[in-house]
Design a protein around this motif. Sequence first.
Motif, PDB file in Angstrom:
ATOM      1  N   GLU A 220      15.789  -6.344   4.777  1.00 54.51           N
ATOM      2  CA  GLU A 220      17.161  -6.160   4.305  1.00 54.51           C
ATOM      3  C   GLU A 220      17.193  -5.759   2.830  1.00 54.51           C
ATOM      4  OE1 GLU A 220      21.192  -8.833   3.840  1.00 54.51           O
ATOM      5  OE2 GLU A 220      19.748  -9.399   5.375  1.00 54.51           O
TER       6      GLU A 220
ATOM      7  N   ASP B 114      15.744  -2.146   2.499  1.00 51.05           N
ATOM      8  CA  ASP B 114      16.697  -1.160   3.013  1.00 51.05           C
ATOM      9  C   ASP B 114      17.864  -0.943   2.059  1.00 51.05           C
ATOM     10  OD1 ASP B 114      15.259  -0.523   5.286  1.00 51.05           O
ATOM     11  OD2 ASP B 114      16.410  -1.845   6.615  1.00 51.05           O
ATOM     12  N   SER B 115      18.226  -1.962   1.305  1.00 50.65           N
ATOM     13  CA  SER B 115      19.328  -1.822   0.347  1.00 50.65           C
ATOM     14  C   SER B 115      18.911  -1.061  -0.907  1.00 50.65           C
ATOM     15  CB  SER B 115      19.892  -3.191  -0.030  1.00 50.65           C
ATOM     16  OG  SER B 115      19.012  -3.882  -0.894  1.00 50.65           O
TER      17      SER B 115
ATOM     18  N   HIS C 163      14.654  -9.235  -6.512  1.00 50.05           N
ATOM     19  CA  HIS C 163      15.869  -8.511  -6.133  1.00 50.05           C
ATOM     20  C   HIS C 163      17.079  -9.097  -6.862  1.00 50.05           C
ATOM     21  CE1 HIS C 163      18.794  -6.312  -3.857  1.00 50.05           C
ATOM     22  NE2 HIS C 163      19.278  -7.400  -3.288  1.00 50.05           N
TER      23      HIS C 163
ATOM     24  N   VAL D  52      21.329   1.079  -8.617  1.00 48.75           N
ATOM     25  CA  VAL D  52      21.421  -0.168  -7.877  1.00 48.75           C
ATOM     26  C   VAL D  52      21.522  -1.312  -8.869  1.00 48.75           C
ATOM     27  CG1 VAL D  52      20.259  -1.716  -6.273  1.00 48.75           C
ATOM     28  CG2 VAL D  52      20.101   0.743  -5.960  1.00 48.75           C
TER      29      VAL D  52
ATOM     30  N   PRO E 231      22.706  -8.186  -7.179  1.00 48.12           N
ATOM     31  CA  PRO E 231      23.886  -8.744  -6.515  1.00 48.12           C
ATOM     32  C   PRO E 231      24.718  -9.594  -7.470  1.00 48.12           C
ATOM     33  CG  PRO E 231      21.845  -9.561  -5.523  1.00 48.12           C
ATOM     34  CD  PRO E 231      21.474  -8.649  -6.621  1.00 48.12           C
TER      35      PRO E 231
END
Length: 171
Positions: free
Chosen positions: A41, A44-45, A94, A108, A111
Amino acid sequence: MPLTEALRDKIQGLITADSVVLFMKGTRFRPACGFSAGVVEVLDSLVPGWTSVDVLADAELREGIKEFSAWPTIPQLYVRGEFVGGADIVREMHASGELATLLGAVGVKPPQVQVSARAAGCSARSRRRRAPARPSACASARASSTTWRSRAASPATSRSSSRASRCCSIA
């Protein structure tokens, strides 16, 4: 089982075949464990193309990759031929944005945590109801703490628990 020269060459070939290679349980499109799925996941992001190697298809490879990297768990991520780490390290990198930088992912951002309007309203209502002496703590947090302590001493419910349910109850 010792790592043979043939197996070492096979692993090295797999690692250098693509700039991003994940040794995982299952495949990119069908992960066979939660840790592998989590790394899939994340990757893929961040990047459109990368290679997955299913270690469940080859027991010798599954044990060999652990010895090759001196890392005891699967999944294992390699970027440009260098070992990055397992699921926990990938998740931490990440979250900090470090993985996006390493992968060269453009545009990117790490989060972001967002507070819902309902949760934000809870804090605002709590601050209006209480004395200004404690502006930083939510009344429900204080109530939960007080309730827990009072229940430990006696089974009776304290008044503070009713305040907490009015403030932060989830319907």
